[in-house]
Design a protein around this motif. Structure first.
Motif, short mmCIF file in Angstrom:
data_model
loop_
_atom_site.label_atom_id
_atom_site.label_comp_id
_atom_site.label_asym_id
_atom_site.label_seq_id
_atom_site.Cartn_x
_atom_site.Cartn_y
_atom_site.Cartn_z
N LYS A 199 0.83 -1.20 0.00
CA LYS A 199 0.00 0.00 0.00
C LYS A 199 0.87 1.25 0.00
CE LYS A 199 -1.77 -1.09 4.02
NZ LYS A 199 -0.95 -2.26 4.39
N THR A 200 1.82 1.29 0.93
CA THR A 200 2.71 2.45 0.96
C THR A 200 3.46 2.57 -0.35
OG1 THR A 200 2.98 2.36 3.35
CG2 THR A 200 4.74 3.41 2.09
N THR A 201 3.90 1.45 -0.87
CA THR A 201 4.71 1.48 -2.09
C THR A 201 3.96 2.12 -3.25
OG1 THR A 201 5.83 -0.52 -1.32
CG2 THR A 201 6.08 0.06 -3.65
N ILE A 202 2.69 1.81 -3.42
CA ILE A 202 1.99 2.40 -4.56
C ILE A 202 1.86 3.92 -4.37
CG2 ILE A 202 -0.30 1.74 -3.66
CD1 ILE A 202 0.63 2.13 -7.33
N LEU A 203 1.60 4.37 -3.15
CA LEU A 203 1.55 5.83 -2.93
C LEU A 203 2.90 6.47 -3.24
CD1 LEU A 203 -0.56 6.69 0.25
CD2 LEU A 203 -1.29 6.11 -2.05
N LEU A 208 -2.30 12.28 -1.39
CA LEU A 208 -2.02 10.93 -0.92
C LEU A 208 -1.81 10.98 0.59
CD1 LEU A 208 0.67 10.15 -3.66
CD2 LEU A 208 -1.81 9.78 -3.80
N PHE A 209 -2.46 10.09 1.31
CA PHE A 209 -2.31 10.05 2.78
C PHE A 209 -1.86 8.66 3.17
CE2 PHE A 209 -5.61 13.12 1.81
CZ PHE A 209 -5.28 14.22 2.60
N ASP A 210 -0.68 8.55 3.79
CA ASP A 210 -0.19 7.23 4.18
C ASP A 210 -0.24 7.06 5.70
OD1 ASP A 210 0.86 4.74 4.24
OD2 ASP A 210 2.92 5.32 3.78
N GLU A 211 -1.26 6.37 6.17
CA GLU A 211 -1.41 6.09 7.61
C GLU A 211 -1.14 7.34 8.44
OE1 GLU A 211 -0.03 2.58 9.32
OE2 GLU A 211 0.31 1.56 7.43
N VAL A 212 -1.86 8.39 8.13
CA VAL A 212 -1.55 9.68 8.75
C VAL A 212 -1.88 9.73 10.23
CG1 VAL A 212 -1.65 11.06 6.66
CG2 VAL A 212 -3.75 10.56 7.90
N LEU A 228 -6.06 7.13 0.38
CA LEU A 228 -5.80 7.05 1.81
C LEU A 228 -5.43 5.63 2.18
CD1 LEU A 228 -6.61 8.47 4.74
CD2 LEU A 228 -8.64 7.07 4.43
N VAL A 229 -4.24 5.47 2.76
CA VAL A 229 -3.87 4.16 3.32
C VAL A 229 -4.14 4.24 4.80
CG1 VAL A 229 -1.97 2.62 3.88
CG2 VAL A 229 -2.11 3.65 1.61
N THR A 230 -4.82 3.26 5.36
CA THR A 230 -5.15 3.37 6.78
C THR A 230 -5.43 2.01 7.40
OG1 THR A 230 -6.55 4.48 8.39
CG2 THR A 230 -7.64 3.66 6.44
N HIS A 231 -5.22 1.96 8.71
CA HIS A 231 -5.65 0.79 9.47
C HIS A 231 -6.90 1.11 10.29
CE1 HIS A 231 -2.55 -2.15 8.61
NE2 HIS A 231 -1.66 -1.19 8.67
N GLU A 232 -7.37 2.38 10.18
CA GLU A 232 -8.56 2.77 10.93
C GLU A 232 -9.78 2.38 10.09
OE1 GLU A 232 -8.51 4.36 13.82
OE2 GLU A 232 -6.42 5.00 13.98
N MET A 233 -10.27 1.18 10.30
CA MET A 233 -11.33 0.68 9.44
C MET A 233 -12.60 1.53 9.55
SD MET A 233 -9.88 -1.61 7.85
CE MET A 233 -8.16 -2.07 8.07
N GLY A 234 -12.87 1.97 10.77
CA GLY A 234 -14.07 2.79 10.95
C GLY A 234 -14.01 4.04 10.10
N PHE A 235 -12.87 4.70 10.13
CA PHE A 235 -12.72 5.91 9.35
C PHE A 235 -12.77 5.62 7.85
CE2 PHE A 235 -10.11 9.19 7.28
CZ PHE A 235 -10.91 10.28 7.56
#
Ligand SMILES: Nc1ncnc2c1ncn2[C@@H]1O[C@H](COP(=O)(O)OP(=O)(O)OP(=O)(O)O)[C@@H](O)[C@H]1O
Ligand SMILES: Nc1ncnc2c1ncn2[C@@H]1O[C@H](COP(=O)(O)OP(=O)(O)OP(=O)(O)O)[C@@H](O)[C@H]1O
Ligand SMILES: [Mg+2]
Ligand SMILES: [Mg+2]
Lengths: 261, 219, 256, 219, 261
Positions: free
Chosen positions: A44-48, A173-177, A206-213
């Motif tokens: 995910k980070t790599t594509i951003l 692009l937002f990487d796990e901000v 947006l790459v994220t681990h915050e599933m709710g968001f």
């Protein structure tokens, strides 16, 4: 139907012998809000970073806004892009990093005005006026003179967002901000991003681990695994009724890991 | 004893020469350090090769050899320098080679994420270097530069071997003329130490001034 | 051609190399350079129209290379004339003459009279200035390299002898006398002259190619000697004017 | 500037004599510096303020003044106090003391770089102070120090020409003696320079290897 | 009712001018499982470190198992504890750190056997047998010969737990043992802790931001704020019906920050 603003066509990327992206393709429409989720190391980070031209690709093509990103057409031939072409393309893209990457030796205001003044030749007064508006938007106007070291993580991230916006990119692009923030500070950043999503028609990845968001924010969710997009769809589909086994397994683990009260 | 106090003036003259050498040598070293240190990080092979050759040569051969070379061999090739010039040249080039590695290390110590932020903000290479990387690297370099300056101060003592009338040399003269060994050597040891203290004090206060509000910069 | 002299006149001073070795050279508490060799040079240059001399102190070993490298215009330091040196530099007529001496502990415990005596005693070490006449005399007499200790200056040699690091320290007679006088140490003894060692004379040494300047220097030197002023300058330092006037460069340079 | 190969071969054996002494002095100096450095580092950690302060000041003093003057001092002044050292011994002591103040910093950094968590984990495992040092701290502190120590020993090697000032017949002194005998400086000085350069380039390789082998501890 | 195994009595602790703990008192019963929650900087870590004697206290008293921790009674007088007394008291307590703090130069087995062999004089064979049982329990038996650098974060933490258990302490302290782990690795460590809680009657104190886990794990929850215990009670009471405003605010923020899917 309008043309896609990002068109990724069968790109691949390896680090040494390790293939991170493997013939990945995807398209993003102007104004679309995309969430990229998936297990650690899935690319995910790599594509951003590739879109931001922080990494080179090994094969494939990327078009941004109808123009080739890593190639330029000269006399009907496709050549590798030179620094000038890349610089031109980068004007369309902004990125916010997990660790903010503010310039620690410059105050908040200077962090935001530096790039417009240097790259676009904007006069100081104009740059500061625009910066003030952006800082206002992220709720950091009162800290314009503060140094980054004096800010909390959430405040730093909001400044980083303002800084990226100052160049008025078409794509952000937002990487796990939020993943480097203390739990209590996460919300203030997410609020800024909600506002941003609602108020502008910028394209956002947006790459994220915050599933709710991710669920609330995204128009579309891409699930990555081992350098490929395994599943994609509307948030409700992906989170409530994942079709693929990998997606199901991933979501189960995340839930089991206690990400709910 | 009275005679000795008269010779103190001679030693102070030597101190002046030592200070002069240290200052001028430091300036030359600083220039070389930035040229070679940034040269090593250049995109161009030729610049990298030149910088590397300079650094390895001057760090590899001893300062004494360099000094004798500059003083005795260069003139045979038609380049004649005064002892002071020879001393400044040898000291500056030598210490500059060490400091070049400091410059390189400091620039590299600025995290990769800062370079990436520059790219993401579309700054050019030189713009990023000038406004983002160097100001941060400078703070990292400063303490080591202080040490380099003290090394240079100490190295000035070897110019006495090419007859430049620095502190150590004058101590030798005074010793020959008075027959007293303890006094001149003790005196210059103290003078050298005081000079070293002044350098480290100066660097520290400079560092404090530059570091204001920058808690995040230092690794 | 006279260009070198003109050049010195224009700059108003000549650069001379001197040793850190009284009475050949002396540095006063105020830093002023005197001593027999520089005093003679100063006087002659004045007469040649070169206002002053600027002296820099050098090791013996560094003098000839320095001269060749153009570091000084002339060496006036008690650098004795010897055939090899005559080949390397252009000497003036003789200025200061002196025999060789050795400084030893009181009573001369090892019984040295000559450099050969030092060579014979396999435990004996002798100190001498590096690149100086005495070093070569000792080596030529058969003292092996590792028993000829290169000593940077007279005071160091004296100290090393007092501390028992060397058994003898060799310099010209007057230099040794000056050292002993300053040291004021009853446990020392001077052997002078050293048997078998010739009396040497120094001259002002110029770079090869500066013979014109050297010749002009010789003219003034001869006048000085004749007028008796020469003796007035060097005899207070203990040197003999008669000795210098009784020999010539050609003789000294030819000596084997 | 003419280069005479015959002359080079003629003086080579003499210079090699000097090389032997140079290497011997470096080896002995390194051993001494390693020991002195450890002693200083431990003394500076001493809970006894008087000990740590005075050792600290002494180390600063030695580090702030030139080795050349220290050598003169050891060689010419100490005999006045009844300490008479042969030239090589005096030289090795000078090198060992001077560089000991540098290696002390290496030891200090090596110990400080063991993360605080390791001390705390040792405490949570109820290890005694002695056990913590011998089983946890020292084994982690030593390997990263090795390249830094080697670096100083190489630097020391390049400073051995200073010993010529106290009549040690090392390489530089042999070269000067040759130069004084034949009035030729180019060949001997260049050979000395080449010798140092070769050894230095070789030691760069060695250092890279040491850094690769010991530089990092994987956590 | 049995006597408390930990009795903290009005202790205070400052770092410089900053008062971290302010007259804190609490009691823990043998076998009790306690969760300490609260905002960042509230002193949770500090109280654990004090119990492990990694920090000194400025005032107050602590009794462990009926004995003074920082004081010793000699001839009826209370003296400051010396190193020997502290070493004796430490035998009752084990701690697992956020960043594992394994000894990087020793293999997994040696990490676990080192302390029993050195501090209790256990023979190697016996120490290794016991270590193997513990590694079995945390599911790391097959990695006994591996070096810490070869392990993932979750694996490291499981070894760290085994290491702490090897000294058979009566009390175990856990400081955010999962917060340095990748989300996917959290679960394996929590599983080990669940097992531990179920199978032993050790007293356990746990600092955590994983509210879900705290809820399932703890018999009692303490809510810390600014160096004081603001509220305490059964997990259900605290999480479902917090009485104090601070507690409510804190939980609301944590929930809002997306810690649920
Ligand atoms: N510069 C690099 N050199 C070598 N390998 C790299 C590099 N950057 C990334 N990788 C590897 O590429 C893979 C994909 O990395 P990437 O950062 O894109 O994953 P991710 O999906 O963002 O994971 P996470 O959720 O942990 O951030 C990982 O296995 C990573 O170790
Ligand atoms: N060694 C120290 N020196 C100075 N201040 C310290 C030190 N250790 C802790 N503090 C301060 O004490 C306060 C309490 O710290 P503590 O680590 O106990 O908080 P916490 O509740 O564990 O927070 P978190 O959830 O962030 O881990 C914090 O403000 C911290 O900055
Ligand atoms: Mg990532
Ligand atoms: Mg904590």
């Amino acid at each position: 139907m309008p043309a896609p603003i990002i068109k990724v066509d069968a790109i691949s990327k390896s680090f040494g012998a390790f293939k991170v992206l493997d013939g990945l393709s995807m398209q993003v429409m102007p104004g679309e809000k995309l969430a990229l989720i998936g297990p650690s190391g899935s690319g995910k980070t790599t594509i951003l970073r590739i879109l931001m031209t922080l990494e080179k690709i090994d094969g494939g093509h990327i078009q941004i806004d109808g123009e080739q990103l890593y190639h330029m057409e000269r006399n009907g031939q496709l050549l590798a892009a030179d620094e000038r072409h890349l610089a031109k393309m980068r004007q369309k893209i902004g990125m916010v990093f997990q660790l903010f990457n503010l310039f620690p030796h410059k105050c908040v205001m200077d962090n935001v005005t530096l790039a417009p003044m240097l790259t676009k030749g904007v006069a100081r007064a104009a740059a500061e006026k625009r910066a003030m508006e952006l800082l206002e938007m992220v709720g950091m106007a009162d800290k314009a003179k503060a140094m980054p070291a004096q800010l909390s993580g959430g405040q730093k991230q909001r400044v980083a967002i303002a800084r990226a916006l100052a160049l008025s990119p078409k794509i952000m692009l937002f990487d796990e901000v939020t993943s480097a923030l203390d739990p209590e500070l996460v919300e203030e950043v997410l609020n800024v991003m909600r506002k941003l999503a609602a108020e502008t028609d910028m394209t956002m990845l947006l790459v994220t681990h915050e599933m709710g968001f991710a669920h609330d924010f995204a128009d579309r969710v891409l699930f990555f695994d081992r350098g490929r997009i395994v599943e994609e769809g509307k948030p409700d589909e992906i989170f409530r009724h994942p079709k693929q086994e990998r997606t199901q397994g991933f979501l189960k683990k995340i839930i089991a890991a206690g990400h709910r009260v | 004893m009275t005679q000795w106090s008269g010779y103190l003036g001679l030693i102070l003259q030597g101190a002046l020469v030592t200070i002069e050498l240290t200052l001028m040598g430091s300036v030359l070293a600083l220039i070389m350090a930035f040229l070679a240190g940034m040269g090593r990080l250049s995109r161009y092979f030729v610049l990298r090769a030149l910088a590397t050759a300079y650094i390895e040569f001057f760090r590899g051969t001893s300062i004494f050899v360099q000094l004798f070379w500059v003083y005795f061999v260069l003139p045979l090739a038609g380049i004649s320098l005064t002892p002071l010039q020879a001393g400044v040249l040898a000291l500056g080039l030598n210490v500059g080679a060490y400091a070049a590695e400091v410059v390189r290390g400091a620039i590299q110590s600025v995290g990769r994420e800062q370079y990436e932020a520059c790219i993401a903000l579309n700054l050019g290479r030189w713009q990023g270097m000038r406004h983002v990387i160097l100001p941060q690297a400078l703070l990292v370099m400063l303490p080591t530069f202080g040490n380099n300056a003290i090394e240079l101060l100490k190295a000035t003592s070897v110019v006495s071997l090419i007859s430049l009338a620095d502190l150590t040399f004058q101590a030798q003269v005074v010793r020959s003329q008075t027959g007293n060994t303890l006094m001149p050597f003790t005196t210059i040891l103290i003078i050298y130490f005081v000079l070293a203290l002044i350098i480290s004090w100066g660097v520290r206060s400079l560092e404090r001034r530059m570091a204001r509000g920058l808690d995040g910069v230092r690794v | 051609d006279d260009s070198k002299l003109e050049q010195l006149k224009a700059q108003g001073f000549a650069r001379v190399a001197i040793a850190n070795e009284p009475p050949y050279t002396a540095v006063a508490a105020d830093g002023k350079v005197s001593g027999a060799a520089p005093d003679v040079a100063r006087e002659i240059f004045k007469r040649l129209g070169v206002g002053d001399i600027v002296a820099s102190i050098s090791e013996y070993g560094a003098m000839i290379p320095g001269l060749q490298a153009g570091r000084f215009d002339v060496v006036t330091a008690g650098l004795f004339m010897k055939p090899e040196r005559c080949a390397a530099v252009a000497y003036s007529e003789p200025v200061l003459c002196d025999a060789e001496a050795m400084l030893v502990k009181k009573g001369n415990p090892k019984g040295f009279k000559s450099y050969e005596d030092v060579a014979k005693d396999s435990s004996a070490t002798i100190g001498a200035p590096g690149g100086g006449t005495e070093e070569k005399l000792a080596l030529n007499a058969g003292v092996p390299r590792d028993r000829v200790i290169v000593v940077p200056d007279g005071q160091s040699g004296l100290k090393m002898l007092q501390d028992g690091r060397i058994d003898a320290y060799s310099l010209p007679v007057l230099s040794i006398n000056d050292l002993v006088k300053k040291a004021n140490d009853p446990n020392l003894e001077v052997i002078a002259p050293v048997q078998g060692a010739p009396v040497y004379c120094d001259g002002a040494a110029f770079k090869k190619g500066d013979e014109a300047l050297r010749d002009a220097y010789d003219v003034e030197l001869a006048k000085l000697k004749k007028s008796g002023e020469f003796a007035k300058i060097i005899e207070p330092y203990g040197f003999s004017a008669a000795a210098a006037m009784s020999t010539t460069r050609d003789k000294l340079c030819a000596a084997k | 500037m003419d280069w005479d190969w015959n002359f080079v071969w003629e003086i080579m054996p003499t210079l090699i004599q000097g090389v032997k002494i140079t290497i011997l002095a470096t080896l002995l100096g390194s051993v001494l510096a390693a020991i002195v450095g450890l002693a200083i580092a431990l003394a500076r950690r001493s809970p006894n303020r008087a000990v740590s302060r005075s050792v600290g000041f002494l180390a600063e003093f030695i580090r702030g003044t030139p080795l050349l003057v220290q050598l003169y001092f050891i060689f010419y002044v100490l005999p006045d106090f009844g300490i008479l050292l042969p030239p090589l011994v005096a030289g090795v002591i000078g090198l060992g003391l001077h560089y000991g103040t540098y290696t002390a910093e290496v030891y200090r950094a090596g110990i400080d770089n063991v993360p605080r968590g390791q001390w705390e984990a040792a405490k949570a495992c109820n290890l005694s102070a002695g056990q913590t040092w011998s089983h946890i701290i020292i084994p982690q502190a030593i390997p990263p120090m090795i390249p830094a120590l080697a670096n100083y020993f190489i630097a020391m090697f390049k400073e051995t020409p200073l010993l010529s000032a106290i009549t040690v017949l090392e390489l530089m002194n042999q070269a000067k003696s040759v130069a004084n005998t034949y009035y030729r400086y180019i060949e001997p000085m260049t050979l000395v320079g080449a010798f140092f350069l070769v050894i230095s380039l070789f030691s760069v390789v060695l250092l890279r290897w040491l850094e690769h082998r010991y530089g990092k501890i994987e956590r």
